[in-house]
Design a protein around this motif. Structure first.
Motif, PDB file in Angstrom:
ATOM      1  N   THR A 294       0.822  -1.262   0.027  1.00 56.70           N
ATOM      2  CA  THR A 294      -0.100   0.050   0.091  1.00 56.70           C
ATOM      3  C   THR A 294       0.955   1.299   0.134  1.00 56.70           C
ATOM      4  O   THR A 294       1.740   1.302   0.603  1.00 56.70           O
ATOM      5  N   VAL A 295       0.561   2.174  -0.856  1.00 59.88           N
ATOM      6  CA  VAL A 295       0.937   3.515  -0.627  1.00 59.88           C
ATOM      7  C   VAL A 295      -0.055   4.488  -0.381  1.00 59.88           C
ATOM      8  O   VAL A 295      -1.058   4.340  -0.710  1.00 59.88           O
ATOM      9  N   VAL A 296       0.370   5.618   0.310  1.00 57.39           N
ATOM     10  CA  VAL A 296      -0.588   6.419   0.908  1.00 57.39           C
ATOM     11  C   VAL A 296      -0.161   7.968  -0.062  1.00 57.39           C
ATOM     12  O   VAL A 296       1.009   8.193   0.266  1.00 57.39           O
ATOM     13  N   LEU A 297      -0.954   8.242  -0.674  1.00 55.29           N
ATOM     14  CA  LEU A 297      -0.593   9.491  -1.704  1.00 55.29           C
ATOM     15  C   LEU A 297      -1.271  10.640  -1.149  1.00 55.29           C
ATOM     16  O   LEU A 297      -2.417  10.840  -0.622  1.00 55.29           O
ATOM     17  N   LEU A 298      -0.277  11.786  -1.151  1.00 58.94           N
ATOM     18  CA  LEU A 298      -0.743  12.932  -0.436  1.00 58.94           C
ATOM     19  C   LEU A 298      -0.394  14.241  -1.507  1.00 58.94           C
ATOM     20  O   LEU A 298       0.708  14.526  -1.588  1.00 58.94           O
ATOM     21  N   PRO A 299      -1.529  14.807  -2.014  1.00 61.16           N
ATOM     22  CA  PRO A 299      -1.013  15.951  -3.010  1.00 61.16           C
ATOM     23  C   PRO A 299      -0.417  17.038  -2.030  1.00 61.16           C
ATOM     24  O   PRO A 299      -1.246  17.514  -0.938  1.00 61.16           O
ATOM     25  N   THR A 300       0.355  17.719  -2.676  1.00 58.40           N
ATOM     26  CA  THR A 300       1.070  18.906  -1.851  1.00 58.40           C
ATOM     27  C   THR A 300       0.993  19.995  -2.755  1.00 58.40           C
ATOM     28  O   THR A 300       0.249  19.930  -3.926  1.00 58.40           O
ATOM     29  N   LYS A 301       1.519  21.012  -2.639  1.00 58.20           N
ATOM     30  CA  LYS A 301       1.594  22.378  -3.429  1.00 58.20           C
ATOM     31  C   LYS A 301       2.221  22.122  -4.746  1.00 58.20           C
ATOM     32  O   LYS A 301       1.668  22.463  -6.016  1.00 58.20           O
ATOM     33  N   ASP A 302       3.288  21.206  -4.770  1.00 53.11           N
ATOM     34  CA  ASP A 302       4.083  21.090  -6.223  1.00 53.11           C
ATOM     35  C   ASP A 302       4.071  19.787  -6.476  1.00 53.11           C
ATOM     36  O   ASP A 302       4.342  19.444  -7.771  1.00 53.11           O
ATOM     37  N   ALA A 303       3.780  18.807  -5.898  1.00 52.17           N
ATOM     38  CA  ALA A 303       3.776  17.400  -6.103  1.00 52.17           C
ATOM     39  C   ALA A 303       3.052  16.517  -5.305  1.00 52.17           C
ATOM     40  O   ALA A 303       2.470  16.927  -4.511  1.00 52.17           O
ATOM     41  N   LEU A 304       2.918  15.209  -5.889  1.00 51.85           N
ATOM     42  CA  LEU A 304       2.243  14.137  -5.076  1.00 51.85           C
ATOM     43  C   LEU A 304       3.200  13.323  -4.578  1.00 51.85           C
ATOM     44  O   LEU A 304       4.155  12.850  -4.836  1.00 51.85           O
ATOM     45  N   TYR A 305       3.139  13.290  -3.002  1.00 54.74           N
ATOM     46  CA  TYR A 305       3.983  12.561  -1.984  1.00 54.74           C
ATOM     47  C   TYR A 305       3.371  11.127  -1.922  1.00 54.74           C
ATOM     48  O   TYR A 305       2.164  10.915  -1.509  1.00 54.74           O
ATOM     49  N   GLY A 306       4.162  10.295  -1.862  1.00 48.55           N
ATOM     50  CA  GLY A 306       4.057   8.469  -1.766  1.00 48.55           C
ATOM     51  C   GLY A 306       4.782   8.365  -0.278  1.00 48.55           C
ATOM     52  O   GLY A 306       5.825   8.104  -0.487  1.00 48.55           O
ATOM     53  N   PHE A 307       3.895   7.778   0.566  1.00 49.24           N
ATOM     54  CA  PHE A 307       4.492   7.141   1.891  1.00 49.24           C
ATOM     55  C   PHE A 307       3.930   5.833   2.160  1.00 49.24           C
ATOM     56  O   PHE A 307       2.926   5.541   1.726  1.00 49.24           O
TER      57      PHE A 307
END
Length: 144
Positions: free
Chosen positions: A30-43
């Motif tokens: 599983t990846v948790v995706l978090l949209p930020t101001k400039d990019a999509l982060y994957g944790f």
């Protein structure tokens, strides 16, 4: 986990991103995706939780309205996606308007950034790198 490097990738027709093999090894399923101001982060799920908790260095206070709103906002923006058997994640689960705002089209740049990866618009990433390159020597060596 310690992710580094950057690679250009093409999304497939179903808006799936194949994670680089060295990144895939650091994630379970599983990846948790978090949209930020400039990019999509994957944790990882644990990494995402640690990231959210890091917003509250003195500890989360449930009676603090601003903290409650920030935590809700961060968790509400986040999307859990599975990594399929081919090592792909479905970026199509991220709202289309969010992908458009970030400029995530057919080609993207996948960047390792320590405890997470980032998915960038290729041109935005290249501009960021070019802008930083001007300061790199000075920051590293005190020379222009």
């Amino acid at each position: 986990m310690y992710l580094t490097g950057s690679k250009k990738h093409s999304l497939d027709s179903k808006v799936r991103l194949t994670l680089p093999a060295e990144f895939r090894r650091e994630f379970d399923r599983t990846v948790v995706l978090l949209p930020t101001k400039d990019a999509l982060y994957g944790f990882t799920p644990e990494g995402h939780r640690a990231y959210v908790e890091s917003m509250f260095p003195d500890g989360f206070k449930p009676g603090d309205k601003r903290q409650v709103e920030l935590k809700r906002y961060l968790n509400g923006l986040s999307i859990r996606v599975d990594i399929d058997s081919a090592g792909r994640i479905a970026l199509g689960k991220v709202r289309e308007d969010v992908r458009e705002k970030l400029g995530l089209g057919q080609e993207v740049m996948v960047v390792g950034n320590d405890d997470h990866f980032e998915v960038w618009n290729v041109e935005a990433w290249e501009k960021l790198q070019a802008d930083f390159a001007e300061d790199f020597d000075f920051l590293m060596f005190g020379e222009a």
